[in-house]
Design a protein around this motif. Sequence first.
Motif, PDB file in Angstrom:
ATOM      1  N   ALA A 206     -15.597  12.389   7.889  1.00  0.00           N
ATOM      2  CA  ALA A 206     -15.487  11.002   8.347  1.00  0.00           C
ATOM      3  C   ALA A 206     -15.363  10.053   7.158  1.00  0.00           C
ATOM      4  CB  ALA A 206     -16.696  10.630   9.197  1.00  0.00           C
ATOM      5  N   GLN A 207     -16.162  10.309   6.125  1.00  0.00           N
ATOM      6  CA  GLN A 207     -16.107   9.449   4.951  1.00  0.00           C
ATOM      7  C   GLN A 207     -14.759   9.550   4.249  1.00  0.00           C
ATOM      8  OE1 GLN A 207     -18.034   7.113   3.985  1.00  0.00           O
ATOM      9  NE2 GLN A 207     -16.663   6.657   2.270  1.00  0.00           N
ATOM     10  N   PHE A 208     -14.217  10.751   4.183  1.00  0.00           N
ATOM     11  CA  PHE A 208     -12.921  10.912   3.530  1.00  0.00           C
ATOM     12  C   PHE A 208     -11.837  10.168   4.295  1.00  0.00           C
ATOM     13  CE2 PHE A 208      -8.865  13.120   2.977  1.00  0.00           C
ATOM     14  CZ  PHE A 208      -8.719  13.012   1.603  1.00  0.00           C
ATOM     15  N   MET A 209     -11.897  10.193   5.621  1.00  0.00           N
ATOM     16  CA  MET A 209     -10.898   9.474   6.415  1.00  0.00           C
ATOM     17  C   MET A 209     -11.007   7.967   6.200  1.00  0.00           C
ATOM     18  SD  MET A 209      -9.170  11.846   7.731  1.00  0.00           S
ATOM     19  CE  MET A 209      -8.122  10.882   8.830  1.00  0.00           C
ATOM     20  N   GLY A 210     -12.245   7.475   6.073  1.00  0.00           N
ATOM     21  CA  GLY A 210     -12.421   6.061   5.778  1.00  0.00           C
ATOM     22  C   GLY A 210     -11.892   5.704   4.402  1.00  0.00           C
ATOM     23  N   SER A 211     -12.151   6.563   3.432  1.00  0.00           N
ATOM     24  CA  SER A 211     -11.649   6.329   2.074  1.00  0.00           C
ATOM     25  C   SER A 211     -10.131   6.367   2.031  1.00  0.00           C
ATOM     26  CB  SER A 211     -12.221   7.395   1.123  1.00  0.00           C
ATOM     27  OG  SER A 211     -13.621   7.358   1.102  1.00  0.00           O
ATOM     28  N   ALA A 212      -9.539   7.216   2.877  1.00  0.00           N
ATOM     29  CA  ALA A 212      -8.077   7.344   2.887  1.00  0.00           C
ATOM     30  C   ALA A 212      -7.420   6.008   3.208  1.00  0.00           C
ATOM     31  CB  ALA A 212      -7.656   8.408   3.899  1.00  0.00           C
ATOM     32  N   HIS A 213      -8.006   5.257   4.128  1.00  0.00           N
ATOM     33  CA  HIS A 213      -7.441   3.946   4.483  1.00  0.00           C
ATOM     34  C   HIS A 213      -7.331   3.053   3.259  1.00  0.00           C
ATOM     35  CE1 HIS A 213      -6.923   0.018   6.394  1.00  0.00           C
ATOM     36  NE2 HIS A 213      -7.906  -0.392   5.615  1.00  0.00           N
ATOM     37  N   TRP A 214      -8.428   2.932   2.522  1.00  0.00           N
ATOM     38  CA  TRP A 214      -8.444   2.023   1.377  1.00  0.00           C
ATOM     39  C   TRP A 214      -7.515   2.509   0.272  1.00  0.00           C
ATOM     40  CZ3 TRP A 214     -10.578  -2.376   2.583  1.00  0.00           C
ATOM     41  CH2 TRP A 214     -11.597  -2.414   3.530  1.00  0.00           C
ATOM     42  N   MET A 215      -7.560   3.791  -0.035  1.00  0.00           N
ATOM     43  CA  MET A 215      -6.750   4.320  -1.141  1.00  0.00           C
ATOM     44  C   MET A 215      -5.261   4.216  -0.850  1.00  0.00           C
ATOM     45  SD  MET A 215      -8.971   7.697  -2.177  1.00  0.00           S
ATOM     46  CE  MET A 215     -10.735   7.566  -2.520  1.00  0.00           C
ATOM     47  N   ILE A 216      -4.862   4.574   0.362  1.00  0.00           N
ATOM     48  CA  ILE A 216      -3.443   4.522   0.715  1.00  0.00           C
ATOM     49  C   ILE A 216      -2.968   3.070   0.786  1.00  0.00           C
ATOM     50  CG2 ILE A 216      -1.773   5.024   2.540  1.00  0.00           C
ATOM     51  CD1 ILE A 216      -3.310   7.572   3.132  1.00  0.00           C
ATOM     52  N   SER A 217      -3.821   2.172   1.277  1.00  0.00           N
ATOM     53  CA  SER A 217      -3.445   0.758   1.340  1.00  0.00           C
ATOM     54  C   SER A 217      -3.238   0.192  -0.061  1.00  0.00           C
ATOM     55  CB  SER A 217      -4.533  -0.044   2.070  1.00  0.00           C
ATOM     56  OG  SER A 217      -4.639   0.364   3.418  1.00  0.00           O
ATOM     57  N   VAL A 218      -4.098   0.577  -0.987  1.00  0.00           N
ATOM     58  CA  VAL A 218      -3.941   0.130  -2.375  1.00  0.00           C
ATOM     59  C   VAL A 218      -2.645   0.680  -2.960  1.00  0.00           C
ATOM     60  CG1 VAL A 218      -4.887   0.338  -4.710  1.00  0.00           C
ATOM     61  CG2 VAL A 218      -6.404  -0.158  -2.787  1.00  0.00           C
ATOM     62  N   TYR A 219      -2.357   1.934  -2.671  1.00  0.00           N
ATOM     63  CA  TYR A 219      -1.127   2.559  -3.189  1.00  0.00           C
ATOM     64  C   TYR A 219       0.119   1.897  -2.612  1.00  0.00           C
ATOM     65  CZ  TYR A 219       2.580   6.007  -3.774  1.00  0.00           C
ATOM     66  OH  TYR A 219       3.776   6.619  -4.068  1.00  0.00           O
ATOM     67  N   ASP A 220       0.123   1.673  -1.290  1.00  0.00           N
ATOM     68  CA  ASP A 220       1.309   1.116  -0.633  1.00  0.00           C
ATOM     69  C   ASP A 220       1.613  -0.310  -1.078  1.00  0.00           C
ATOM     70  OD1 ASP A 220       1.763   3.431   0.730  1.00  0.00           O
ATOM     71  OD2 ASP A 220       0.916   2.752   2.639  1.00  0.00           O
ATOM     72  N   THR A 221       0.571  -1.040  -1.489  1.00  0.00           N
ATOM     73  CA  THR A 221       0.776  -2.438  -1.923  1.00  0.00           C
ATOM     74  C   THR A 221       0.812  -2.568  -3.437  1.00  0.00           C
ATOM     75  OG1 THR A 221      -1.617  -2.875  -1.865  1.00  0.00           O
ATOM     76  CG2 THR A 221      -0.352  -3.318   0.150  1.00  0.00           C
ATOM     77  N   ALA A 222       0.906  -1.437  -4.126  1.00  0.00           N
ATOM     78  CA  ALA A 222       0.952  -1.435  -5.598  1.00  0.00           C
ATOM     79  C   ALA A 222      -0.248  -2.172  -6.199  1.00  0.00           C
ATOM     80  CB  ALA A 222       2.253  -2.059  -6.091  1.00  0.00           C
ATOM     81  N   GLY A 223      -1.400  -2.029  -5.577  1.00  0.00           N
ATOM     82  CA  GLY A 223      -2.630  -2.607  -6.092  1.00  0.00           C
ATOM     83  C   GLY A 223      -2.947  -3.996  -5.572  1.00  0.00           C
ATOM     84  N   LYS A 224      -1.992  -4.669  -4.914  1.00  0.00           N
ATOM     85  CA  LYS A 224      -2.228  -6.037  -4.437  1.00  0.00           C
ATOM     86  C   LYS A 224      -3.308  -6.088  -3.356  1.00  0.00           C
ATOM     87  CE  LYS A 224       2.524  -7.517  -5.400  1.00  0.00           C
ATOM     88  NZ  LYS A 224       3.783  -8.047  -4.813  1.00  0.00           N
ATOM     89  N   TYR A 225      -3.483  -4.984  -2.628  1.00  0.00           N
ATOM     90  CA  TYR A 225      -4.472  -4.942  -1.555  1.00  0.00           C
ATOM     91  C   TYR A 225      -5.886  -5.166  -2.086  1.00  0.00           C
ATOM     92  CZ  TYR A 225      -6.480  -3.401   2.891  1.00  0.00           C
ATOM     93  OH  TYR A 225      -7.152  -3.346   4.083  1.00  0.00           O
ATOM     94  N   LEU A 226      -6.103  -4.845  -3.368  1.00  0.00           N
ATOM     95  CA  LEU A 226      -7.421  -4.996  -3.959  1.00  0.00           C
ATOM     96  C   LEU A 226      -7.873  -6.446  -4.017  1.00  0.00           C
ATOM     97  CD1 LEU A 226      -7.284  -2.468  -6.926  1.00  0.00           C
ATOM     98  CD2 LEU A 226      -8.704  -2.296  -4.891  1.00  0.00           C
ATOM     99  N   TYR A 227      -6.932  -7.380  -3.968  1.00  0.00           N
ATOM    100  CA  TYR A 227      -7.276  -8.786  -4.158  1.00  0.00           C
ATOM    101  C   TYR A 227      -7.188  -9.587  -2.862  1.00  0.00           C
ATOM    102  CZ  TYR A 227      -6.398  -6.959  -8.768  1.00  0.00           C
ATOM    103  OH  TYR A 227      -6.411  -6.180  -9.887  1.00  0.00           O
ATOM    104  N   LEU A 228      -7.171  -8.888  -1.721  1.00  0.00           N
ATOM    105  CA  LEU A 228      -7.200  -9.553  -0.425  1.00  0.00           C
ATOM    106  C   LEU A 228      -8.645  -9.663   0.056  1.00  0.00           C
ATOM    107  CD1 LEU A 228      -4.255  -7.695   1.340  1.00  0.00           C
ATOM    108  CD2 LEU A 228      -4.175  -9.928   0.235  1.00  0.00           C
ATOM    109  N   LEU A 229      -8.967 -10.717   0.754  1.00  0.00           N
ATOM    110  CA  LEU A 229     -10.291 -10.914   1.354  1.00  0.00           C
ATOM    111  C   LEU A 229     -11.405 -10.830   0.328  1.00  0.00           C
ATOM    112  CD1 LEU A 229      -9.965  -8.633   4.511  1.00  0.00           C
ATOM    113  CD2 LEU A 229      -9.502 -11.066   4.363  1.00  0.00           C
TER     114      LEU A 229
END
Length: 275
Positions: A206-229
């Motif tokens: 379950a934890q790995f699936m939750g981590s997958a969301h954040w890691m893939i989102s960071v990758y897909d946005t070329a790091g820009k996702y880190l500075y949202l919210l």
Amino acid sequence: MGRKRELSELNKWFVWLRRQPTRVKIIIGLTFMISTLVVLNMFIEDHNHFFIASETIHAAGILVLIYKLNTKKNCSGLSLKTQELTAIFTAVRLGCSFFMEGDIHTLLDSITLVFTMWVIYMMRFKLQSTYMAELDNFPHAYVLLPCVVLSILVHPYTNHYLFSRILWAFWVYLESISVLPQLLMMQKIRVLEPFTTHYVFALGIAQFMGSAHWMISVYDTAGKYLYLLGSGYFWLPMVLLTEIVQTFILADFCYYYVKSVWNGHLLVSLPRPRV
């Protein structure tokens, strides 16, 4: 013969991996994790499905505990403190979800909270004589106080009330380390019965699936996702860090779990901690 040969080869691989330095193990673990993330990113387009999968697997893991408590009438090896911490962060997350979203996550959190409260009730009142309280002695304050302080200092900046945003950060931080009392208890016991190990393994997945969301989102946005919210530049990087920390906390256990299951063992044996 073919099955025995496969087991023999896999055992040799497990022995080789166990003998490797910590740095090599980390590199192998990261390589496996990145490869898995790449595959998940290829086949799952909506990243919200990762969270749904995570919450569903968590609820399923608690169902395993309920089955154990109901059929075995025994809660030995199970950490009441982890269950109580789980109830706290799930209740807070449910409140945030109810007022901020009100969607499928609210339903899943409601189910998880009910299941967890039932486990706590059984351990505290019905099966108290089998609870290993002397081994489950990790103070709640060691987990809760750092999470409270950190959530006040680093939390999301959204249009919601400040208190709601602090609660949001609190449950994220608490979830990441709520399993710590359970892992410490298992290290003291060392030989673990199946149902508890199934539950902890479910937490790892379950934890790995939750981590997958954040890691893939960071990758897909070329790091820009880190500075949202974010609270400046800190909120989402901190979330990602907590997800990674919990994943690695559970990774070592998952290694021994997979090894034991593959070898057909019902019990999982953990090594003695190195002093």
